[in-house]
Every structure is written in structure tokens, then in C-alpha cells.
Design a protein around this motif. Sequence first.
Motif, PDB file in Angstrom:
ATOM      1  N   PRO A  90       0.853  -1.210   0.000  1.00  0.00           N
ATOM      2  CA  PRO A  90       0.000   0.000   0.000  1.00  0.00           C
ATOM      3  C   PRO A  90       0.881   1.249   0.000  1.00  0.00           C
ATOM      4  N   LEU A  91       0.566   2.181  -0.852  1.00  0.00           N
ATOM      5  CA  LEU A  91       1.317   3.434  -0.929  1.00  0.00           C
ATOM      6  C   LEU A  91       0.517   4.508  -0.216  1.00  0.00           C
ATOM      7  N   MET A  92       1.096   5.048   0.856  1.00  0.00           N
ATOM      8  CA  MET A  92       0.393   5.975   1.736  1.00  0.00           C
ATOM      9  C   MET A  92       1.168   7.283   1.865  1.00  0.00           C
ATOM     10  N   VAL A  93       0.428   8.370   1.988  1.00  0.00           N
ATOM     11  CA  VAL A  93       1.016   9.672   2.295  1.00  0.00           C
ATOM     12  C   VAL A  93       0.216  10.268   3.444  1.00  0.00           C
ATOM     13  N   ARG A  94       0.846  10.412   4.618  1.00  0.00           N
ATOM     14  CA  ARG A  94       0.190  10.957   5.803  1.00  0.00           C
ATOM     15  C   ARG A  94      -1.119  10.213   6.111  1.00  0.00           C
ATOM     16  N   GLY A  95      -1.084   8.892   5.985  1.00  0.00           N
ATOM     17  CA  GLY A  95      -2.249   8.094   6.276  1.00  0.00           C
ATOM     18  C   GLY A  95      -3.281   8.048   5.170  1.00  0.00           C
ATOM     19  N   PHE A  96      -2.990   8.698   4.047  1.00  0.00           N
ATOM     20  CA  PHE A  96      -3.909   8.779   2.917  1.00  0.00           C
ATOM     21  C   PHE A  96      -3.452   7.807   1.840  1.00  0.00           C
ATOM     22  N   ARG A  97      -4.345   6.929   1.416  1.00  0.00           N
ATOM     23  CA  ARG A  97      -4.005   5.876   0.450  1.00  0.00           C
ATOM     24  C   ARG A  97      -4.027   6.442  -0.969  1.00  0.00           C
ATOM     25  N   VAL A  98      -2.934   6.291  -1.695  1.00  0.00           N
ATOM     26  CA  VAL A  98      -2.854   6.830  -3.058  1.00  0.00           C
ATOM     27  C   VAL A  98      -2.725   5.752  -4.122  1.00  0.00           C
ATOM     28  N   GLY A  99      -2.434   4.508  -3.734  1.00  0.00           N
ATOM     29  CA  GLY A  99      -2.310   3.448  -4.731  1.00  0.00           C
ATOM     30  C   GLY A  99      -1.699   2.198  -4.143  1.00  0.00           C
ATOM     31  N   TYR A 100      -1.438   1.231  -5.029  1.00  0.00           N
ATOM     32  CA  TYR A 100      -0.833  -0.042  -4.625  1.00  0.00           C
ATOM     33  C   TYR A 100       0.262  -0.424  -5.618  1.00  0.00           C
ATOM     34  N   LEU A 101       1.368  -0.917  -5.087  1.00  0.00           N
ATOM     35  CA  LEU A 101       2.426  -1.492  -5.920  1.00  0.00           C
ATOM     36  C   LEU A 101       2.405  -3.004  -5.704  1.00  0.00           C
ATOM     37  N   TRP A 102       2.372  -3.755  -6.805  1.00  0.00           N
ATOM     38  CA  TRP A 102       2.298  -5.205  -6.738  1.00  0.00           C
ATOM     39  C   TRP A 102       3.597  -5.826  -7.235  1.00  0.00           C
ATOM     40  N   ALA A 103       4.142  -6.743  -6.441  1.00  0.00           N
ATOM     41  CA  ALA A 103       5.362  -7.470  -6.804  1.00  0.00           C
ATOM     42  C   ALA A 103       5.008  -8.941  -7.004  1.00  0.00           C
ATOM     43  N   LEU A 104       5.319  -9.471  -8.174  1.00  0.00           N
ATOM     44  CA  LEU A 104       4.943 -10.835  -8.541  1.00  0.00           C
ATOM     45  C   LEU A 104       5.975 -11.838  -8.049  1.00  0.00           C
ATOM     46  N   GLN A 105       5.477 -12.923  -7.445  1.00  0.00           N
ATOM     47  CA  GLN A 105       6.376 -14.011  -7.048  1.00  0.00           C
ATOM     48  C   GLN A 105       6.796 -14.809  -8.279  1.00  0.00           C
ATOM     49  N   GLY A 106       7.943 -15.492  -8.167  1.00  0.00           N
ATOM     50  CA  GLY A 106       8.497 -16.194  -9.317  1.00  0.00           C
ATOM     51  C   GLY A 106       7.751 -17.448  -9.698  1.00  0.00           C
ATOM     52  N   SER A 107       7.121 -18.116  -8.739  1.00  0.00           N
ATOM     53  CA  SER A 107       6.374 -19.336  -8.997  1.00  0.00           C
ATOM     54  C   SER A 107       5.397 -19.550  -7.852  1.00  0.00           C
ATOM     55  N   SER A 108       4.513 -20.519  -8.031  1.00  0.00           N
ATOM     56  CA  SER A 108       3.520 -20.786  -6.986  1.00  0.00           C
ATOM     57  C   SER A 108       4.155 -21.387  -5.746  1.00  0.00           C
ATOM     58  N   ASP A 109       5.369 -21.926  -5.889  1.00  0.00           N
ATOM     59  CA  ASP A 109       6.050 -22.553  -4.753  1.00  0.00           C
ATOM     60  C   ASP A 109       6.957 -21.587  -4.004  1.00  0.00           C
ATOM     61  N   GLU A 110       7.240 -20.442  -4.598  1.00  0.00           N
ATOM     62  CA  GLU A 110       8.197 -19.513  -3.996  1.00  0.00           C
ATOM     63  C   GLU A 110       7.578 -18.815  -2.786  1.00  0.00           C
ATOM     64  N   SER A 111       8.389 -18.621  -1.756  1.00  0.00           N
ATOM     65  CA  SER A 111       7.940 -17.906  -0.576  1.00  0.00           C
ATOM     66  C   SER A 111       7.982 -16.403  -0.837  1.00  0.00           C
ATOM     67  N   PRO A 112       7.017 -15.668  -0.306  1.00  0.00           N
ATOM     68  CA  PRO A 112       7.051 -14.205  -0.468  1.00  0.00           C
ATOM     69  C   PRO A 112       8.084 -13.533   0.439  1.00  0.00           C
ATOM     70  N   ALA A 113       8.747 -14.331   1.290  1.00  0.00           N
ATOM     71  CA  ALA A 113       9.675 -13.738   2.263  1.00  0.00           C
ATOM     72  C   ALA A 113      10.787 -12.951   1.584  1.00  0.00           C
ATOM     73  N   GLU A 114      11.252 -13.423   0.421  1.00  0.00           N
ATOM     74  CA  GLU A 114      12.346 -12.723  -0.264  1.00  0.00           C
ATOM     75  C   GLU A 114      11.927 -11.311  -0.666  1.00  0.00           C
ATOM     76  N   ILE A 115      10.684 -11.178  -1.129  1.00  0.00           N
ATOM     77  CA  ILE A 115      10.186  -9.842  -1.499  1.00  0.00           C
ATOM     78  C   ILE A 115      10.041  -8.965  -0.260  1.00  0.00           C
ATOM     79  N   LEU A 116       9.435  -9.522   0.782  1.00  0.00           N
ATOM     80  CA  LEU A 116       9.224  -8.752   2.015  1.00  0.00           C
ATOM     81  C   LEU A 116      10.547  -8.291   2.618  1.00  0.00           C
ATOM     82  N   ASP A 117      11.551  -9.161   2.574  1.00  0.00           N
ATOM     83  CA  ASP A 117      12.858  -8.808   3.145  1.00  0.00           C
ATOM     84  C   ASP A 117      13.550  -7.711   2.357  1.00  0.00           C
ATOM     85  N   ALA A 118      13.241  -7.615   1.059  1.00  0.00           N
ATOM     86  CA  ALA A 118      13.915  -6.622   0.217  1.00  0.00           C
ATOM     87  C   ALA A 118      13.253  -5.245   0.285  1.00  0.00           C
ATOM     88  N   LEU A 119      12.031  -5.179   0.765  1.00  0.00           N
ATOM     89  CA  LEU A 119      11.294  -3.902   0.739  1.00  0.00           C
ATOM     90  C   LEU A 119      11.919  -2.805   1.601  1.00  0.00           C
TER      91      LEU A 119
END
Length: 408
Positions: A90-119
Amino acid sequence: MNSADIEELVESLATSLDRALSLEDVGGVLLAYSRDQPLADRVRVNFLLSKKVPEDVSAWQLQHGIATAVQPVVVPPNEALGMLGRVCVPLMVRGFRVGYLWALQGSSDESPAEILDALPAVRAQLDHLADLLLDTNTAESEHRRQREAQFLAACAGDPAAVEVIAGWPQVHATGPWHLAVLMEQPDDAAAAREAAADPAAGLLLQRISALQATVGIDAARFSAGTETHAVVLLRDLPGKLVHADILGRYGAEATRRGGKPRRPDLMGVSEVFHDLRRLPEAYAQARRAVQAAAVDGWLGSIADYRRIGVYQFLAASSRNLSPRESVYFAELQDFDVNRELLPMLELLYDTGGSVQDVATELHLHRSSIYNRLAKIRSLIGADPLAGQVRLELHLAMKAHRWSRRPRI
């Protein structure tokens, strides 16, 4: 700032995260996407072609709480939709929602942890992207801000501002008008939380919600927002269809942008006026009407000033009337610890004295209503249905409600 700046930043983030990214506004419309990552599932391909999130995909995403999230959300894969797992930021400015950025996982088996750790490493870029999106909002243009300030100054009684807005093409010679004030139904818990919130965020939320609620509605001549409510100048039209449409859109936009559970929305409507010099009077009327609707559900979600009854007098009083100035009311309030007598009596007064209507509304037998009236009579030593006693008690009840009105 233009869309090229946003696209360039999305490409930079995609490179940093080594992920296929897409950027959408709060309505699910595609704003930008990364082009250098070949990975794509069926949902991403269709999204890039149609520029709009399909309803079934949106329902799956909303099911995982993205509409109210303020931290990244993991949305698991959905084989039936042809959708790999994703991380929604979620992209927020002072608590105000302006949009969403979506990051695609590499496969159905891949854990999202790698994306979360990189943010965390790209937090500064994400904040910059949110700021760029905020700048794209029409309501945030400098021209719009100046015009809203002039409009609110006119509502506050500035003669020079009234003269300025009278010359605006969308206002000139379009009367008669009335003014509407819109706000969410307050509740005690929310009021306590929001009292400490960023006033700038509340102002921005009201401004954009009002603007989006009136887009494409010809009767709406102009809108503006304050920290607590929105204000709309409307051409006078018969009926309330336009009002209901605006109120519904306002509530949906405020919920979507603010990320809060939806509460009932309220609108106060002034008397019709033909001369813009009466704008300050109309603004006061609309504020009083919405305040009355906030404390008295009997008035409904759209309250006309002329129909708020005794609240007109309570609002115009030079001092706040205390309901306990009525001896009868004070005695009843002290005795009525279980809240059985006063609510019943107020409902009886509001419905014109029909015992059967009150009994039906409260799911009681008529004899129970008569028993409660007898109890009231014995407690205060007077007949609550007698003219002067009834007037005093009914006025005290409404004064008690008015004392709890939201201050706007």
C-alpha cells in the motif's frame, strides 16, 4: 511531474527488487508497470491489456485485507484465476491511500519472504512514488487548492471571496442553489482515535472524497473539503436522487482512501438561496443540519435544515442549553438507570403520541407502554403527555442530544 517520472521510478524499483511490478490506483486502474521482467501470469497479462483489475481478481485481493492495510500484504496464488502469489505494497502519504504497488512471485512454490525482506531497502523510493502519485490527484493542484480556499472563505462570510466565486463560469447564473455539508457518522471510539490524527490527512481525504463524489454530476457546481467535512454547492433540483448519489460516492471514496471500516455517511442541506451573498447563512444551516442528523437518527442520513425542528433553535441559542435545567428531565434521568423510560418517551413524542406505533417499534405490548407512562407520572408528579410538561421534556431531550453533536 508527469507519468514518465512514475514509470521510470517503477522500472528502477523493479530492477532493485528483481521482480515484475505493476502500479495501480485505489480504483484498480493500471498506472505503470515494469517492462524488463519477462515473468507474467494470466492475471498480469490480462491486467496489462485491459488496464483494469477484473472483478474476480479484485475480490480475491480484497479478501486478504488490502483495502485497510498499511503494511505489505501477501496475497497467495489462486490457480482458478491463473494467478501467482503477490505482495501488495500500500502506498500511503500521511495516512492517505494513493495506490498499490504489486510485486509478482516467481512461482507458486516460492515464498514471499524474499520480497518482504527486500522492501525496507527501497523504502525511500516507495515513499517518493507515493508522493508522485499524490501530486497527480486533481485535488492537489495548486489552482484547485486556491479555488477551494476562496470558496471556503466565501462560505465563512468574506465579501471579496463571494464576489470572486460569483464570477466563476460554473457558478455564474446557475442559481438558485443550496449548500450541502457531508461527513461520516462519528462514534466515540473513532473520535478519540482521530482527534490525534494528522489534520492534513483529514483535510486531504475530505477534499478528494468531495471531488470524486461530484465528478460528472452537473448539479454539483463546486466542492471543497475541511479537516472534518466536505462542502458542495448544488443547483436546486427537485427530489433527493442527486444528493443520495453524491453521498454514496463520498462514503465509498472516503472508505477506499482512508482505509477505515465504513461508517454511515450524513448530509446536511441548507435552504434554497438565489443570492450568493447568502452563502454564509446557507453554510451555517447545512452544518447545523448535518450535526442534528449525527445525534438524531430520526432525521435520516440526508437532513434538510427546515426539517430539523427544534435543533434550529438550539443551534441559534446564544448559550448551550443544559438539559438538566429541566427539573422533570433531571429527575427522570436520575431514576432511569436502565434507559427504559426516556428513550420510550422520546419515541412517543417523535411519533406524534401513538402508543401503538411505539409499542411496535420497541417490540412491546401496549400495556407495557402505559405502565411506563404511569411510572413516569409517579416519578415526576406530572403527566408527561400534558402540553407544557411534554414541551419541556421533549426540548430537554433534544438539548441533551444536541450537546453531543460533532463540532465541525
